[in-house]
Scaffold this active site. Structure first.
Site, short mmCIF file in Angstrom:
data_model
loop_
_atom_site.label_atom_id
_atom_site.label_comp_id
_atom_site.label_asym_id
_atom_site.label_seq_id
_atom_site.Cartn_x
_atom_site.Cartn_y
_atom_site.Cartn_z
N SER A 107 -20.22 14.36 -7.42
CA SER A 107 -21.65 14.07 -7.78
C SER A 107 -21.77 14.76 -9.04
CB SER A 107 -22.70 14.61 -6.95
OG SER A 107 -23.95 14.42 -7.27
N TYR A 140 -24.93 22.15 -1.77
CA TYR A 140 -24.43 21.02 -2.11
C TYR A 140 -23.72 20.88 -3.54
CZ TYR A 140 -24.23 15.49 -2.87
OH TYR A 140 -23.61 14.50 -3.24
#
Ligand SMILES: NC(=O)c1ccc[n+]([C@@H]2O[C@H](COP(=O)([O-])OP(=O)(O)OC[C@H]3O[C@@H](n4cnc5c(N)ncnc54)[C@H](OP(=O)(O)O)[C@@H]3O)[C@@H](O)[C@H]2O)c1
Length: 163
Positions: A107, A140
Site C-alpha cells: 500500500s 498497518y
C-alpha cells in the site's frame, strides 16, 4: 477510453476459453497461525502441481491490539510474516515451476512510517509492538513497509524463476 475497453475485452476473449476450462479449488489458510501456513504448504505440495503465480494479497486493517497464538501482534503476522513464511515454504515449488512469480500486495501508506530506530538499525519491537505502543494505522503501515522490503529482497535466482 472505448478503445482501451475494446482492447481489454478482445484480450479477455482470447483467454476466455482457457479461463472457462480452468479447474478452481479452494484451500484453507490462516495467516494468523504459522502451523496453518505449514499445513497449507504441505497440502499444496502433496497435490504435486505447478505454482506459477503466488499472490500475497490477504491483509487486515484497523484491528484492536491482539496477539496471535504464535504470540505476535496480529496485523504484523497476517500482513507480512504469514506471507513471508508461506513463500519460504513454497520456494522449491516456485523454482521448479519456472517461469514463476511472487506478487506481494502492499500500500502507498508504507511511505508514512519506518521500522528503524534513531541509529538506523531495524527495531524489532516496532514490528510486533506491545499493547501500550500499539496504534492500528501505524501497525498497518509498518506491515505494508515489510511487504515492500520483502518483495525487494525475495529475489530467487533469476535463472530459477525464469524470465
Ligand atoms: N482496500 C484498499 O483501499 C487498499 C489500499 C491499498 C492497499 N490495499 C491492499 O490490498 C490488499 C487487499 O485489500 P482489500 O481491501 O481487498 O482487503 P479485504 O477486502 O479486507 O480482503 C482481505 C482478504 O484477506 C483475507 N484475510 C484476512 N485475514 C486473514 C488470515 N488470517 N488468513 C488468511 N486470509 C486472511 C480475508 O479473508 P476472509 O474474507 O476469509 O476474511 C480477505 O479475503 C491488501 O494487501 C491491502 O493491504 C488495499
Amino acid at each position: 477510453m472505448w478503445f482501451l475497453w475494446f482492447q481489454a475485452v478482445s484480450r479477455l476473449s482470447h483467454t476466455w476459453p482457457i479461463i472457462h476450462k480452468a479447474k478452481v479449488e479452494a484451500m484453507t489458510l490462516d495467516l494468523a497461525l504459522l502451523r496453518s501456513v505449514q499445513h497449507f504448504a504441505q497440502a499444496f505440495k502433496a497435490k504435486n502441481v505447478s505454482l506459477h503465480v503466488l499472490v500475497c494479497n490477504a491483509a487486515v486493517f484497523g484491528l484492536p491490539w491482539t496477539l496471535t497464538k504464535d504470540g505476535l501482534e496480529t496485523t504484523f503476522q497476517v500482513n507480512h510474516l504469514g506471507h513471508f513464511y508461506l513463500v519460504q515454504l513454497l520456494q522449491d515449488v516456485l523454482c521448479r515451476s519456472a517461469p514463476a512469480r511472487v506478487v506481494v500486495v502492499s500500500s502507498e501508506s508504507h511511505r508514512f512510517t519506518d521500522i528503524n530506530d534513531s541509529s538506523g538499525k531495524l527495531d524489532f519491537s516496532r514490528l510486533s509492538p506491545s499493547k501500550s505502543d500499539y496504534w492500528a494505522m501505524l501497525a498497518y503501515n509498518r506491515s505494508k513497509l515489510c511487504n515492500i522490503l520483502f518483495s525487494n529482497e525475495v529475489g530467487f535466482p533469476q535463472e530459477r524463476l525464469g524470465p
